[in-house]
Scaffold this motif. Sequence first.
Motif, PDB file in Angstrom:
ATOM      1  N   ASP A 197     -24.506 -44.860 -69.426  1.00 27.73           N
ATOM      2  CA  ASP A 197     -25.094 -46.144 -69.789  1.00 27.73           C
ATOM      3  C   ASP A 197     -25.143 -46.371 -71.294  1.00 27.73           C
ATOM      4  OD1 ASP A 197     -25.830 -46.731 -67.048  1.00 27.73           O
ATOM      5  OD2 ASP A 197     -27.338 -45.151 -67.293  1.00 27.73           O
ATOM      6  N   GLY A 198     -24.824 -45.358 -72.113  1.00 30.94           N
ATOM      7  CA  GLY A 198     -24.852 -45.524 -73.552  1.00 30.94           C
ATOM      8  C   GLY A 198     -24.421 -44.248 -74.249  1.00 30.94           C
ATOM      9  N   ILE A 199     -24.551 -44.236 -75.556  1.00 32.30           N
ATOM     10  CA  ILE A 199     -24.149 -43.102 -76.370  1.00 32.30           C
ATOM     11  C   ILE A 199     -25.358 -42.183 -76.560  1.00 32.30           C
ATOM     12  CG2 ILE A 199     -23.299 -42.392 -78.634  1.00 32.30           C
ATOM     13  CD1 ILE A 199     -21.828 -45.051 -78.788  1.00 32.30           C
ATOM     14  N   ASN A 200     -25.194 -40.901 -76.279  1.00 35.83           N
ATOM     15  CA  ASN A 200     -26.271 -39.925 -76.390  1.00 35.83           C
ATOM     16  C   ASN A 200     -26.330 -39.362 -77.815  1.00 35.83           C
ATOM     17  OD1 ASN A 200     -26.988 -40.094 -73.638  1.00 35.83           O
ATOM     18  ND2 ASN A 200     -25.288 -38.727 -73.101  1.00 35.83           N
ATOM     19  N   ALA A 230     -28.356 -54.418 -73.547  1.00 30.50           N
ATOM     20  CA  ALA A 230     -26.918 -54.685 -73.637  1.00 30.50           C
ATOM     21  C   ALA A 230     -26.219 -54.156 -72.402  1.00 30.50           C
ATOM     22  CB  ALA A 230     -26.334 -54.047 -74.893  1.00 30.50           C
ATOM     23  N   ALA A 231     -25.306 -54.943 -71.928  1.00 34.22           N
ATOM     24  CA  ALA A 231     -24.539 -54.516 -70.743  1.00 34.22           C
ATOM     25  C   ALA A 231     -23.583 -53.422 -71.143  1.00 34.22           C
ATOM     26  CB  ALA A 231     -23.782 -55.698 -70.149  1.00 34.22           C
ATOM     27  N   SER A 232     -23.575 -52.366 -70.349  1.00 37.23           N
ATOM     28  CA  SER A 232     -22.698 -51.229 -70.642  1.00 37.23           C
ATOM     29  C   SER A 232     -21.415 -51.378 -69.858  1.00 37.23           C
ATOM     30  CB  SER A 232     -23.404 -49.921 -70.290  1.00 37.23           C
ATOM     31  OG  SER A 232     -24.610 -49.838 -71.010  1.00 37.23           O
ATOM     32  N   PRO A 233     -20.295 -50.961 -70.467  1.00 33.34           N
ATOM     33  CA  PRO A 233     -18.999 -51.086 -69.772  1.00 33.34           C
ATOM     34  C   PRO A 233     -18.936 -50.388 -68.439  1.00 33.34           C
ATOM     35  CG  PRO A 233     -18.673 -50.713 -72.110  1.00 33.34           C
ATOM     36  CD  PRO A 233     -20.137 -50.569 -71.854  1.00 33.34           C
ATOM     37  N   TYR A 261     -31.096 -49.795 -70.519  1.00 36.61           N
ATOM     38  CA  TYR A 261     -31.548 -49.444 -69.179  1.00 36.61           C
ATOM     39  C   TYR A 261     -30.330 -49.131 -68.328  1.00 36.61           C
ATOM     40  CZ  TYR A 261     -36.024 -51.552 -70.459  1.00 36.61           C
ATOM     41  OH  TYR A 261     -37.211 -51.846 -71.068  1.00 36.61           O
ATOM     42  N   PRO A 262     -30.455 -48.304 -67.309  1.00 33.64           N
ATOM     43  CA  PRO A 262     -29.316 -48.084 -66.393  1.00 33.64           C
ATOM     44  C   PRO A 262     -28.955 -49.390 -65.679  1.00 33.64           C
ATOM     45  CG  PRO A 262     -30.975 -46.369 -66.140  1.00 33.64           C
ATOM     46  CD  PRO A 262     -31.592 -47.431 -67.004  1.00 33.64           C
ATOM     47  N   THR A 263     -27.672 -49.771 -65.676  1.00 33.96           N
ATOM     48  CA  THR A 263     -27.205 -51.007 -65.029  1.00 33.96           C
ATOM     49  C   THR A 263     -26.307 -50.661 -63.845  1.00 33.96           C
ATOM     50  OG1 THR A 263     -25.316 -51.124 -66.528  1.00 33.96           O
ATOM     51  CG2 THR A 263     -27.309 -52.313 -67.178  1.00 33.96           C
ATOM     52  N   ARG A 264     -26.454 -51.432 -62.770  1.00 38.21           N
ATOM     53  CA  ARG A 264     -25.668 -51.228 -61.549  1.00 38.21           C
ATOM     54  C   ARG A 264     -25.210 -52.601 -61.009  1.00 38.21           C
ATOM     55  NH1 ARG A 264     -26.188 -47.196 -63.658  1.00 38.21           N
ATOM     56  NH2 ARG A 264     -26.945 -45.183 -62.873  1.00 38.21           N
ATOM     57  N   ASP A 265     -23.916 -52.708 -60.591  1.00 38.66           N
ATOM     58  CA  ASP A 265     -23.384 -53.910 -59.949  1.00 38.66           C
ATOM     59  C   ASP A 265     -23.378 -53.690 -58.446  1.00 38.66           C
ATOM     60  OD1 ASP A 265     -22.988 -55.051 -62.386  1.00 38.66           O
ATOM     61  OD2 ASP A 265     -20.880 -54.414 -62.551  1.00 38.66           O
ATOM     62  N   VAL A 266     -23.955 -54.633 -57.726  1.00 39.72           N
ATOM     63  CA  VAL A 266     -24.027 -54.546 -56.272  1.00 39.72           C
ATOM     64  C   VAL A 266     -23.100 -55.606 -55.682  1.00 39.72           C
ATOM     65  CG1 VAL A 266     -25.505 -54.683 -54.264  1.00 39.72           C
ATOM     66  CG2 VAL A 266     -26.404 -53.721 -56.403  1.00 39.72           C
TER      67      VAL A 266
END
Length: 474
Positions: free
Chosen positions: A378-381, A455-458, A419-424
């Motif tokens: 979800d992002g860069i650590n 921000a939306a993550s790829p 935040y963690p993003t998920r497409d349903v």
Amino acid sequence: MTQSHILSRMLAGLVRDFGQPVMIWQALALVGALLVAWLFARLVRRLLDKRRSARHEAARFGAESLHKALFPLLGGGLVWAEQAVLADYMSTSLLDLALVPLFGIALIYIVFFIARRVFNRNGQAHAWLSIAEKMVSVAVWVGMVLTVLGIHDDVLHWMASVRFRVANERMSLLSLSTGILWVCATLIVAMWLGSVLEDRIMRARSIDANLKVVLARTGRAMLVLVSVLASFSMVGIDITVLGVFGGALGVGLGIGLQKIASNYVSGFIILIDRSLRIGDTINVGGLQGIVTQISTRYTTVRGLDGIETLVPNEKLITDVVQNHSSFLTRGYAKAAVQVAYDSDIEKAMALLAEAARGVERVLEEPAPTPYFVSFGADGINLELGYWVEDAAKGTAGVRSTVNRNIWRLFSEHGVAIPYPTRDVRIVGALPVAAATAATATTAAAVPAAANEGVAASPPAQVVELGTDLAHDAS
């Protein structure tokens, strides 16, 4: 009662001199001597108070008793000098009588001073102190009364006539009492000298702290041993009988006192090899804390929660002990955080380093360092590494402050923590009510996410739901 008794001489002299001019002269001499003694004792007390140091607690403890002994002691000395001078010219019955309480009270206060130096623990009274003072007071007052009454010789003769047998020795009540008195006196003097020696050793700056404790306790033990042997010799007890006692003690140590002896030996080993010091932070048997006291039998460890635990010295010798204070007192801590893919990474890493600066107990050298760890789902650590001073005292508060600074700086400079993003993806047709509810939920979620600055993550995960979901929704 015969004239050989002190009471007879004192009473006869007092009765003879009562109402005579010589009694007035004796009273004036007595009052003058006491007045001079009071003034001189007050001067000496002031001089001692000026020289006394507040840091020498052992020297201060019991000094009040010594001050109180100055007046009767000086008064007794002056009255004795007057009595010696005036004895050739007039009767001194009043002065003779005054000498008894003056020297008796002075003796009481001197013994009090010595006892308070012996039975003190950093200025705190020992439990035996009150008992010792009461016993001394009773003994001295009884002696003064017997002396004034003039029957002390009769009492001593009676005690000498009471005889009994102890083992192979024939003893009298007088010899037994004298022996006990000599033993107590030599022990008190030895313990007093040991206290003075310990005070001198503890004040030395060129000696290691553990070596100070070893020297002080060894010196006190040797003084006590010498005093016991000397007192036995004074009483007439053959010290060769101690060989039998030593053999019995060795058997007792081998059978029932093995653990106690082991703890004492371990305590001296710890103090001599200086493996542990007062103030060290250790971890033994799952117990972590600071060493506050090292005695010959146990070591006191104060945990991070403030609870003190007595650890037997044998455990510190046989078990594995982690000493966090031996060489490196600092500890390494880190803070992991994730930023969105569209964030300015260089800016985010600079803010991480800034978050640790100025925080209490965070070391400036080595400086706090940010790291680019990995690419996350979800992002860069990112990670911030920093060193904490006295890490054994705990790092939770330091880490909490650093994390709060990271949150504040990221918020002020627009660095987003995603935040963690998920497409349903829903496969199949849904009833109208379910479709309308899903559309409304999606429409409400999009502005909320926009307001939060997420921000939306790829990377996105696709979840396919079959027609069973439609049936459940209906």
